[in-house]
Design an enzyme around this catalytic site. Structure first.
Site, PDB file in Angstrom:
ATOM      1  CD  GLU A   1      -2.738   1.209   2.491  1.00 34.79           C
ATOM      2  OE1 GLU A   1      -3.927   1.518   2.359  1.00 34.79           O
ATOM      3  OE2 GLU A   1      -2.226   0.922   3.593  1.00 34.79           O
TER       4      GLU A   1
ATOM      5  NE  ARG B   1      -6.861  35.598 -14.776  1.00 38.62           N
ATOM      6  CZ  ARG B   1      -7.970  36.321 -14.643  1.00 38.62           C
ATOM      7  NH1 ARG B   1      -8.863  36.336 -15.616  1.00 38.62           N
ATOM      8  NH2 ARG B   1      -8.189  36.984 -13.537  1.00 38.62           N
TER       9      ARG B   1
ATOM     10  CD  GLN C   1      12.012  35.489 -11.517  1.00 35.25           C
ATOM     11  OE1 GLN C   1      12.154  36.051 -10.426  1.00 35.25           O
ATOM     12  NE2 GLN C   1      12.947  35.508 -12.452  1.00 35.25           N
TER      13      GLN C   1
END
Length: 381
Positions: A244, A270, A281
């Site tokens: 797991e 955008r 940046q």
């Protein structure tokens, strides 16, 4: 990815992506709100063979290798936005299917593995208790032999899929005074008298992977319900936890990749202050960090799979993979929300759901503090 996989293994990744995009597309936002498990989607995964990839064909699996299974789960994570489904699928595979394959009798394998592989059965692992989470040797659930029956009494909590499981691997002690040597594992069908679902537990994320508290009240089992042997439950538990920890976050690799691609696309499109926000940046560096985290996660998961496939102890590799991937998923999800701004904070775009889903990774399968303890011990610190 190509340098981590053979062409055959890569084909499972590609097949899982294609399958997820066509067969696992539904209103995940509504199911997340309602906390509903996508059972039909789980069965579809079984029909493709994804639930039994590392299981021999004689038991209903695909007879493929561990890396193919990890690659397929990564592909599911990339193509399917339902992180809870992918997580629950992994929990059943790694903590129920694989232990039964490794430790079960021939009769147990033939009874349970075909259904777990084809999706007609869902498995849950019941180890955690209210007063014994990571400290499994302090669990209070007891197993008492009465004639030709085992009788279980106790409570289990934080059980992924506990309310929807068809079969459970349950851990109990035959003698608390024996510590690890008293721990024993049992295969318990859901309709066993004395097994009761106490409650489903609402949670922050991965709401489509239901969690439950279970009670065992004079729960009677036949003597052959033991998985492995009496007093060898710790061996089963440790093996299940290793699978797991090392592999269940394979789906997260795919989710992080999809998340990164969405952020790159959004940053390019955008516009703010007359230019794409990718030109700032502060934004571009955030995306760079997301990419770096993703690429450092993948070798750890596949490194675990390679070590395990060679039959070697992979305790260290599993702990490192679980620790690093879960921490990186949280960081990347938070960066994604920041990058999308208000659009990332609201529910309609699914960005905030990734953040909620990511938090559980630092807790389940042993908290990340436990993982650091394991790694430190392996370094002899």
């Amino acid at each position: 990815m190509d340098d981590l996989l053979t062409p055959a293994q890569r084909s499972w990744f590609d097949a899982a992506v294609t399958f997820a995009k066509s067969e696992l597309v539904d209103d995940v936002a509504s199911r997340d709100l309602e906390g509903t498990f996508y059972r039909d989607g789980y069965r579809r995964c079984g029909s493709l063979g994804l639930l039994g990839l590392p299981v021999p064909r004689e038991y209903g699996g695909q007879g493929d290798d561990l890396l193919s299974a990890v690659a397929a789960v990564e592909g599911l994570g990339y193509g399917c936005p339902d992180t809870g489904l992918v997580f629950a699928l992994g929990a059943s595979l790694w903590t129920v299917t694989m232990p039964i394959l490794a430790f079960g009798t021939e009769e147990q394998r033939r009874r349970w593995l075909p259904g777990l592989c084809d999706g007609t059965l869902f498995g849950a692992n019941a180890a955690s208790e209210p007063e014994a989470g990571s400290d499994i040797f302090s669990m209070s659930t007891k197993a008492e032999k009465r004639g030709d029956r085992w009788v279980l009494n106790g409570r289990k909590i934080w059980i992924t899929g506990g309310a929807i499981a068809d079969v459970l691997v349950v851990f109990a002690t035959v003698d608390p005074g024996k510590g690890a040597l008293g721990l024993t594992s049992f295969i318990v069908p859901k309709d066993t008298p004395g097994l009761r679902i106490v409650r489903e537990i609402p949670k922050l994320g991965m709401r489509t992977a239901p969690m439950a508290e279970l009670a065992f009240e004079d729960c009677e089992l036949p003597l052959d319900a033991i998985l492995e042997r009496e007093g060898r439950g710790a061996r089963v538990f440790n093996a299940a936890l290793e699978w797991e920890r090392g592999a269940i976050l394979a789906g997260t690799l795919g989710t992080m990749r999809r998340q990164l691609e969405r952020c790159v696309e959004h940053a390019r499109k955008r516009k703010q202050f007359g230019q794409a926000i990718s030109k700032f940046q502060a934004v571009s560096h955030r995306i760079v960090d997301m990419k770096l985290r993703l690429e450092t996660c993948r070798p750890l998961v596949y490194g675990f799979a390679r070590t395990k496939a060679r039959g070697e102890d992979a305790t260290l590799e599993a702990a490192m993979a679980k620790l690093h991937v879960s921490e990186c998923f949280v960081a990347n999800s938070l960066d994604a929300v920041r990058l999308f701004g208000a659009a990332g904070y609201v529910c309609e775009n699914g960005i905030e759901r990734d953040l909620r889903d990511s938090v559980g990774g630092v807790i389940f399968s042993g908290t990340n503090d436990i993982q650091r303890n394991i790694i430190a011990a392996r370094l002899r610190l």
